[in-house]
Design a protein around this motif. Structure first.
Motif, PDB file in Angstrom:
ATOM      1  N   ALA A   4       0.840  -1.209   0.000  1.00  0.00           N
ATOM      2  CA  ALA A   4       0.000   0.000   0.000  1.00  0.00           C
ATOM      3  C   ALA A   4       0.870   1.253   0.000  1.00  0.00           C
ATOM      4  CB  ALA A   4      -0.940  -0.013   1.203  1.00  0.00           C
ATOM      5  N   ASP A  47       1.142   3.994  -3.047  1.00  0.00           N
ATOM      6  CA  ASP A  47       0.933   5.423  -2.799  1.00  0.00           C
ATOM      7  C   ASP A  47       2.136   6.238  -3.277  1.00  0.00           C
ATOM      8  OD1 ASP A  47      -1.613   5.083  -1.797  1.00  0.00           O
ATOM      9  OD2 ASP A  47      -0.986   5.147   0.307  1.00  0.00           O
ATOM     10  N   SER A  96     -10.074   0.465  -5.991  1.00  0.00           N
ATOM     11  CA  SER A  96      -8.761  -0.069  -5.653  1.00  0.00           C
ATOM     12  C   SER A  96      -8.943  -1.519  -5.230  1.00  0.00           C
ATOM     13  CB  SER A  96      -8.156   0.725  -4.500  1.00  0.00           C
ATOM     14  OG  SER A  96      -7.057   0.027  -3.964  1.00  0.00           O
ATOM     15  N   LEU A 150      -6.611  -3.195  -3.855  1.00  0.00           N
ATOM     16  CA  LEU A 150      -5.887  -3.284  -2.599  1.00  0.00           C
ATOM     17  C   LEU A 150      -6.782  -2.884  -1.426  1.00  0.00           C
ATOM     18  CD1 LEU A 150      -2.982  -3.871  -1.612  1.00  0.00           C
ATOM     19  CD2 LEU A 150      -2.534  -1.429  -1.817  1.00  0.00           C
ATOM     20  N   ASP A 151      -7.724  -1.998  -1.701  1.00  0.00           N
ATOM     21  CA  ASP A 151      -8.583  -1.442  -0.662  1.00  0.00           C
ATOM     22  C   ASP A 151     -10.039  -1.847  -0.855  1.00  0.00           C
ATOM     23  OD1 ASP A 151      -6.414   0.118   0.551  1.00  0.00           O
ATOM     24  OD2 ASP A 151      -6.464   1.180  -1.360  1.00  0.00           O
ATOM     25  N   SER A 152     -10.235  -3.104  -1.143  1.00  0.00           N
ATOM     26  CA  SER A 152     -11.586  -3.655  -1.247  1.00  0.00           C
ATOM     27  C   SER A 152     -11.520  -5.112  -0.820  1.00  0.00           C
ATOM     28  CB  SER A 152     -12.131  -3.523  -2.676  1.00  0.00           C
ATOM     29  OG  SER A 152     -11.331  -4.228  -3.604  1.00  0.00           O
ATOM     30  N   SER A 153     -12.657  -5.614  -0.409  1.00  0.00           N
ATOM     31  CA  SER A 153     -12.709  -7.020  -0.005  1.00  0.00           C
ATOM     32  C   SER A 153     -14.049  -7.595  -0.423  1.00  0.00           C
ATOM     33  CB  SER A 153     -12.498  -7.169   1.503  1.00  0.00           C
ATOM     34  OG  SER A 153     -13.459  -6.419   2.213  1.00  0.00           O
ATOM     35  N   GLN A 176     -13.364   0.543  -0.302  1.00  0.00           N
ATOM     36  CA  GLN A 176     -12.804   1.528   0.619  1.00  0.00           C
ATOM     37  C   GLN A 176     -12.048   2.653  -0.087  1.00  0.00           C
ATOM     38  OE1 GLN A 176     -10.940  -1.806   2.762  1.00  0.00           O
ATOM     39  NE2 GLN A 176     -11.617  -0.722   4.584  1.00  0.00           N
ATOM     40  N   ARG A 177     -11.753   2.483  -1.373  1.00  0.00           N
ATOM     41  CA  ARG A 177     -11.031   3.517  -2.114  1.00  0.00           C
ATOM     42  C   ARG A 177     -11.498   3.493  -3.555  1.00  0.00           C
ATOM     43  NH1 ARG A 177      -4.435   3.591  -2.138  1.00  0.00           N
ATOM     44  NH2 ARG A 177      -4.106   5.802  -2.442  1.00  0.00           N
ATOM     45  N   TRP A 195     -11.027   8.023  -0.219  1.00  0.00           N
ATOM     46  CA  TRP A 195     -11.344   6.990   0.764  1.00  0.00           C
ATOM     47  C   TRP A 195     -12.824   7.031   1.070  1.00  0.00           C
ATOM     48  CZ3 TRP A 195      -8.011   3.297   1.686  1.00  0.00           C
ATOM     49  CH2 TRP A 195      -6.673   3.530   1.367  1.00  0.00           C
TER      50      TRP A 195
END
Length: 181
Positions: free
Chosen positions: A40, A44, A122, A124-127, A136-137, A149
């Motif tokens: 992450a 970034d 994203s 990386l920012d999801s489930s 989440q992003r 976010w």
């Protein structure tokens, strides 16, 4: 689909271009990318590098070699973005309405959807739990390099869920390459 061995080369290729750029035009991004301790943080730092490679911060020089390296970096980051991000398209008008209702509950996600109802998230920012995706992003219409976010849930159809799983597996392989660099 890129093989895991090909994914492992991506961070190394970006570093080669960034090191070459740093030799010509010293910049803060080489240290940022090297210092990143997690995937992450690495992503970034890469997003900040992408923004700078397309702006005066790195391009404010008459050196054509710097401009070419910035173009190489932008090309590599587009490929990286394709691994870290996913564009979701509603499969039906009903799914679009359901997604709109889900997002309406989160004021931070007000501008999450692009024209035509697509949603760029994203990975990386999801489930994903079953068919429910926790986002989440997102990347929205406004000019920002780090995304926005948020925290909303939408339901995916089986094809979308399978695509998310496959893309997340590819990202997991790249994460491993980043962590072992």
């Amino acid at each position: 689909m890129i093989a895991p061995a090909g994914l492992a080369a991506i961070p190394a290729q970006l570093m080669q271009s960034l090191e070459a750029l740093h030799r010509l035009e010293p910049n803060r991004f080489l240290a940022m990318v090297r210092k990143a301790g997690t995937p992450a943080e690495w992503y970034d730092a890469v997003l900040a590098l992408r923004y700078a490679a397309n702006s005066r911060e790195l391009r404010d020089t008459g050196d054509d070699r710097v401009h070419q390296l910035c173009e190489d970096i932008l090309r590599q980051v587009r490929h990286i973005d394709d691994i870290f991000r996913m564009t979701l398209v509603p499969a039906s008008a009903r799914q679009r309405r359901d997604w709109d209702l889900s997002v309406a509950r989160d004021p931070l996600a007000k501008y999450a959807f692009r024209d035509g109802g697509t949603l760029e998230i994203s990975l990386l920012d999801s489930s994903l739990a079953g068919s429910t995706l926790h986002v989440q992003r997102v990347w929205d219409h406004v000019c920002n390099f780090g995304g926005s976010w948020t925290g909303f849930y939408i339901t995916l159809d089986p094809t979308q869920a399978a695509d998310w799983q496959a893309r997340r597996t590819r990202l997991h392989n790249l994460e491993h390459a980043i962590e072992t660099r």
